[in-house]
Design an enzyme around this catalytic site. Structure first.
Site, PDB file in Angstrom:
ATOM      1  N   ARG A  25     -18.083  -2.418 -16.232  1.00 31.72           N
ATOM      2  CA  ARG A  25     -17.725  -1.841 -15.055  1.00 31.72           C
ATOM      3  C   ARG A  25     -18.754  -0.539 -15.247  1.00 31.72           C
ATOM      4  NH1 ARG A  25     -11.491   0.671 -14.363  1.00 31.72           N
ATOM      5  NH2 ARG A  25     -12.573   2.328 -16.019  1.00 31.72           N
ATOM      6  N   MET A  33       8.442   1.313   8.073  1.00 28.69           N
ATOM      7  CA  MET A  33       7.592   2.611   7.653  1.00 28.69           C
ATOM      8  C   MET A  33       8.774   3.743   7.052  1.00 28.69           C
ATOM      9  SD  MET A  33       5.153   5.269   9.553  1.00 28.69           S
ATOM     10  CE  MET A  33       3.904   4.006  10.309  1.00 28.69           C
ATOM     11  N   LYS A  45      -5.466  11.773 -14.554  1.00 27.89           N
ATOM     12  CA  LYS A  45      -6.238  11.386 -13.257  1.00 27.89           C
ATOM     13  C   LYS A  45      -4.871  10.840 -12.461  1.00 27.89           C
ATOM     14  CE  LYS A  45      -6.803   6.950 -15.295  1.00 27.89           C
ATOM     15  NZ  LYS A  45      -7.717   6.005 -16.153  1.00 27.89           N
ATOM     16  N   TYR A  66      12.733  -5.635  11.998  1.00 30.26           N
ATOM     17  CA  TYR A  66      11.621  -6.283  12.447  1.00 30.26           C
ATOM     18  C   TYR A  66      11.413  -7.856  11.940  1.00 30.26           C
ATOM     19  CZ  TYR A  66       9.478  -1.707  13.722  1.00 30.26           C
ATOM     20  OH  TYR A  66       9.097  -0.547  14.077  1.00 30.26           O
TER      21      TYR A  66
HETATM   22  C1  PLP Z   1      -7.293   5.544 -17.333  1.00 32.72           C
HETATM   23  C2  PLP Z   1      -7.909   5.316 -18.602  1.00 32.72           C
HETATM   24  C3  PLP Z   1      -7.487   5.438 -19.803  1.00 32.72           C
HETATM   25  C4  PLP Z   1      -5.976   5.385 -19.720  1.00 32.72           C
HETATM   26  O1  PLP Z   1      -5.538   3.808 -19.829  1.00 32.72           O
HETATM   27  P1  PLP Z   1      -4.083   3.581 -20.049  1.00 32.72           P
HETATM   28  O2  PLP Z   1      -3.898   2.015 -19.984  1.00 32.72           O
HETATM   29  O3  PLP Z   1      -3.365   4.217 -18.715  1.00 32.72           O
HETATM   30  O4  PLP Z   1      -3.548   4.007 -21.318  1.00 32.72           O
HETATM   31  C5  PLP Z   1      -8.267   5.477 -20.851  1.00 32.72           C
HETATM   32  N1  PLP Z   1      -9.858   5.242 -20.630  1.00 32.72           N
HETATM   33  C6  PLP Z   1     -10.305   5.335 -19.420  1.00 32.72           C
HETATM   34  C7  PLP Z   1     -11.960   5.263 -19.450  1.00 32.72           C
HETATM   35  C8  PLP Z   1      -9.655   5.383 -18.254  1.00 32.72           C
HETATM   36  O5  PLP Z   1     -10.119   5.543 -17.339  1.00 32.72           O
END
Ligand code: PLP
Length: 375
Positions: A134, A315, A36, A267
């Site tokens: 969550r 920036m 992701k 700045y």
């Molecule tokens: C991102 C994620 C992981 C991976 O977590 P890490 O700490 O990066 O290994 C595992 N499970 C879920 C549900 C996630 O969203």
């Protein structure tokens, strides 16, 4: 092609090394590689290919659109859609053979109808809230969710997952509670028995610090990219071999200036020289993820030395104080993240300076800059 002066290098060797280190820790469990956020800034497609070659069992993304990109790039591993399994994305998920993760019963009717239209039986994984607080369904409501999925002949429960909220803290008792709840809740349901169903709970922190949390599969992100869930402490406490950070972020000196004492820099004049100074100008700033919170705080590597960032990060420009480093020249490589010579600036260093965690540093730097894969 013309490239930016700022560049993110991703080391294939480091990714492969980290995969095999985690592979040994995972024992019998399969590895779902979390790609992701464009592979935590490392490049989703190239990382997915590398980890697939090394033996990953599955890929994890947030939304269906990411899964579609993986399919279009030719990736054939199971792809789990962890966040956005909604009716509007289901046609794409069915078409691209992505695995939906179901968080509650809201969309089951619609899922079932779409599955029927396509004439396939859809294998799904269910998300339990075993303490993360969550997404998902609480343990007390889980049996009812299972039954409601089972009531649809064209849906099949292939797996159940939960997620740790505090596995980055090796001392946390919460992880043992979550593990216990996940184990007990799944054990109470016959159809979720081992062999019938794929159970997965651990992320990187779970794999490293919560014994017994591996089940059938572990979902790994951060460790594969070379960082410890608990940052500096984790790296210090780890036994050899260590994880190898896969990302390096570099820029170069575009101007060298001699500036007298008592001169305000940039700045707000956040920094005023206290001595005649040599200041190097870097073409990087918060537009490239080198956040303003690094002003007057961060350090960089140049010619094997550490130099401090002085004044406000803007920036597209950042200043560093190289007074006394007489060999510095325009065009010199400056390392903002990663190794140069014997020294290294880790994502945890940058995260401390930014007031955040390594995950965020990797996503920021990786996703806002030109990336190149190096051996
Ligand atoms: C991102 C994620 C992981 C991976 O977590 P890490 O700490 O990066 O290994 C595992 N499970 C879920 C549900 C996630 O969203």
């Amino acid at each position: 092609m013309m490239n930016s002066l700022n560049r993110v290098e991703i080391s294939r060797g480091a990714l492969v090394h980290n995969f095999h280190l985690c592979r040994r820790l995972a024992g019998e469990a399969d590895i779902m590689v979390m790609v992701k956020a464009d592979g935590y800034g490392h490049g989703m497609i190239s990382c997915a290919r590398i980890f697939a070659e090394q033996g990953a069992a599955a890929l994890g993304v947030a939304e269906a659109v990411e899964g579609l990109r993986l399919r279009q790039a030719g990736l054939t591993l199971p792809v789990f859609v962890l966040v956005g399994s909604l009716p509007q994305s289901l046609p794409v998920m069915l078409d691209a053979n992505l695995t939906p993760v179901i968080t509650d019963a809201t969309n089951l009717g619609e899922f079932s109808r779409l599955a029927e239209e396509t004439g396939v039986k859809v294998g799904v994984h269910l998300k339990m809230d075993a303490g993360m607080g969550r997404q998902g369904t609480l343990p007390g409501d889980f049996l009812s969710l299972v039954q409601r999925v089972q009531a649809h002949a064209n849906l099949r429960i292939d797996g159940v997952m939960a997620h740790f909220p505090m596995a980055d803290d090796p001392g946390s008792l919460n992880s043992w509670e979550v593990l216990h709840i996940f184990r007990e809740t799944t054990a109470a349901l016959d159809i979720l028995a081992p062999g019938k169903c794929c159970l997965h709970l651990a992320n990187s922190g779970g794999l490293f610090y919560v014994a017994g949390s591996r089940f059938n599969m572990v979902r790994l992100g951060l460790a594969l990219y070379g960082c410890y869930p608990d940052g500096h402490a984790g790296r210090k406490a780890a036994s050899l071999p260590l994880l190898r950070p896969a990302m390096r972020f570099t820029t170069q000196v575009i101007q060298l200036r001699r500036i007298p004492a008592g001169h305000g820099l940039g700045y707000s004049h956040l920094f005023t020289t206290s001595r005649p100074s040599t200041i190097a100008v870097l073409p990087v700033g918060y537009g490239a993820g080198y956040l303003r919170s690094l002003s007057n705080t961060a350090q960089v590597l140049i010619r094997g030395h550490r130099a401090p960032v002085v004044g406000r990060v803007s920036m597209n420009l950042t200043l560093i104080d190289v007074t006394g480093l007489e060999d510095v020249e325009v065009g010199d490589e400056v390392v903002l993240l990663g190794r140069q010579g014997d020294d290294e600036i880790t994502a945890d260093d940058v995260a401390d300076w930014m007031g955040t965690i390594s995950y965020e540093v990797l996503c920021l730097f990786g996703n806002l800059n030109n990336r190149v894969l190096v051996e």
